[in-house]
Scaffold this active site. Structure first.
Site, PDB file in Angstrom:
ATOM      1  N   SER A  43       0.827  -1.208   0.000  1.00  0.00           N
ATOM      2  CA  SER A  43       0.000   0.000   0.000  1.00  0.00           C
ATOM      3  C   SER A  43       0.864   1.263   0.000  1.00  0.00           C
ATOM      4  CB  SER A  43      -0.969  -0.003   1.184  1.00  0.00           C
ATOM      5  OG  SER A  43      -0.288   0.098   2.405  1.00  0.00           O
ATOM      6  N   ASN A  44       2.029   1.218   0.636  1.00  0.00           N
ATOM      7  CA  ASN A  44       2.926   2.387   0.581  1.00  0.00           C
ATOM      8  C   ASN A  44       3.497   2.571  -0.819  1.00  0.00           C
ATOM      9  OD1 ASN A  44       3.368   3.757   3.320  1.00  0.00           O
ATOM     10  ND2 ASN A  44       3.370   1.574   3.822  1.00  0.00           N
ATOM     11  N   MET A  88      10.817  -6.878   4.536  1.00  0.00           N
ATOM     12  CA  MET A  88      10.948  -7.524   5.843  1.00  0.00           C
ATOM     13  C   MET A  88      12.330  -8.125   6.109  1.00  0.00           C
ATOM     14  SD  MET A  88       8.132  -6.727   7.082  1.00  0.00           S
ATOM     15  CE  MET A  88       8.026  -7.675   8.592  1.00  0.00           C
ATOM     16  N   ASN A 108      13.503   4.093   4.541  1.00  0.00           N
ATOM     17  CA  ASN A 108      12.577   3.091   5.060  1.00  0.00           C
ATOM     18  C   ASN A 108      11.445   3.790   5.808  1.00  0.00           C
ATOM     19  OD1 ASN A 108      11.696   0.413   5.839  1.00  0.00           O
ATOM     20  ND2 ASN A 108      12.491   0.838   7.879  1.00  0.00           N
ATOM     21  N   HIS A 128       8.792   3.139   9.051  1.00  0.00           N
ATOM     22  CA  HIS A 128       8.599   2.266  10.203  1.00  0.00           C
ATOM     23  C   HIS A 128       7.339   2.712  10.951  1.00  0.00           C
ATOM     24  CE1 HIS A 128       9.665  -0.583  13.273  1.00  0.00           C
ATOM     25  NE2 HIS A 128       9.319   0.326  14.166  1.00  0.00           N
TER      26      HIS A 128
HETATM   27  C1  GRF Z   1       3.936  -0.746   6.891  1.00  0.00           C
HETATM   28  O1  GRF Z   1       3.214  -0.644   8.081  1.00  0.00           O
HETATM   29  C2  GRF Z   1       5.346  -0.290   7.084  1.00  0.00           C
HETATM   30  O2  GRF Z   1       5.488   0.726   8.011  1.00  0.00           O
HETATM   31  C3  GRF Z   1       6.015  -1.532   7.576  1.00  0.00           C
HETATM   32  O3  GRF Z   1       5.415  -2.582   6.837  1.00  0.00           O
HETATM   33  C4  GRF Z   1       4.111  -2.191   6.439  1.00  0.00           C
HETATM   34  C5  GRF Z   1       4.031  -2.319   4.944  1.00  0.00           C
HETATM   35  O4  GRF Z   1       2.750  -2.115   4.445  1.00  0.00           O
HETATM   36  N1  GRF Z   1       7.450  -1.425   7.422  1.00  0.00           N
HETATM   37  P1  GRF Z   1       2.484  -2.074   2.873  1.00  0.00           P
HETATM   38  O5  GRF Z   1       3.026  -3.351   2.256  1.00  0.00           O
HETATM   39  O6  GRF Z   1       3.154  -0.858   2.308  1.00  0.00           O
HETATM   40  O7  GRF Z   1       0.994  -2.005   2.747  1.00  0.00           O
END
Ligand code: GRF
Length: 209
Positions: free
Chosen positions: A19-20, A98, A115, A117
């Site tokens: 989603s990011n 991850m 990154n 967090h």
């Molecule tokens: C997010 O909460 C980010 O902060 C963490 O992993 C999650 C990733 O979400 N590092 P997405 O795959 O971007 O939806």
């Protein structure tokens, strides 16, 4: 953004739903970021982040299997660095990636890996930060975007934003609220980097606007 503005080439690494990544793609498409995502890589073959990128016509590849869970083999990480370099990437964006980034990638992109967090660092580094926050009982948690160094969630902080914790929160409801903030903060940090507005001095990041 004017037509002749320089556009930086961005590579995104993620392990999950992306989603990011989607928020950054949208901000680039809307002309809010002087940047273009040219490559998306995932260490998880069926991660939705790859699908999302492909749906938008962006090159998206599975990194390949790895024997470790929390890092890549050095040879595998060299391959990742090579793919990003060959794609002309200037900024590496970790979006739900991850694994801990090690020397091969850090050496290839010094000061050019960021990154996100899901907590206000240095509180709650590591996995499932929203659960850590709930367990600890904090009233406020948040989101941090930071440069990546050899530690875990330890590099210089670019932007932070607070998110309230409510008494009836579950891990899911808190993470969902945190993600709303992530989707605003990450594109903004990428925008600042692409516009050349970030200066790092030791642990401090100066934002030139
Ligand atoms: C997010 O909460 C980010 O902060 C963490 O992993 C999650 C990733 O979400 N590092 P997405 O795959 O971007 O939806």
């Amino acid at each position: 953004m004017s037509g002749d503005a320089r556009v930086i080439r961005i590579g995104i690494l993620g392990s999950g739903k992306g989603s990011n990544c989607a928020a950054i793609l949208d901000a680039c498409a809307a002309g809010k970021i002087a940047g273009k995502v040219v490559l998306v890589l995932s260490d998880v073959a069926d991660a939705f982040i790859l699908e999302r990128a492909r749906q938008k016509g962006i090159e998206a590849r599975f990194i390949g299997p790895s024997q470790f869970k929390t890092k890549l083999e050095p040879e595998r990480e060299e391959q990742v660095a090579r793919q990003l370099t060959e794609a002309g990437v200037e900024l590496v964006v970790l979006a739900g990636y991850m694994r801990v980034v090690k020397a091969p990638l850090l050496r290839a992109f010094p000061g050019r890996i960021i990154n996100i967090h899901p907590s206000l660092l240095p509180s709650f580094p590591g996995l499932r930060a929203w659960e850590q926050a709930l367990r600890y009982g904090v009233r406020i948690t948040g989101v941090t975007v930071h440069f990546v160094d050899e530690g875990v969630d330890s590099g210089p902080i670019i932007l932070q934003s607070a998110v309230p914790v409510f008494p009836n929160d579950t891990p899911e409801s808190l993470h969902a609220r945190i993600q709303v903030t992530e989707h605003q903060l990450y594109p903004e940090a990428v925008r600042l980097f692409a516009a050349g507005k970030l200066r790092v001095a030791g642990r401090t990041v100066k934002v030139l606007e």
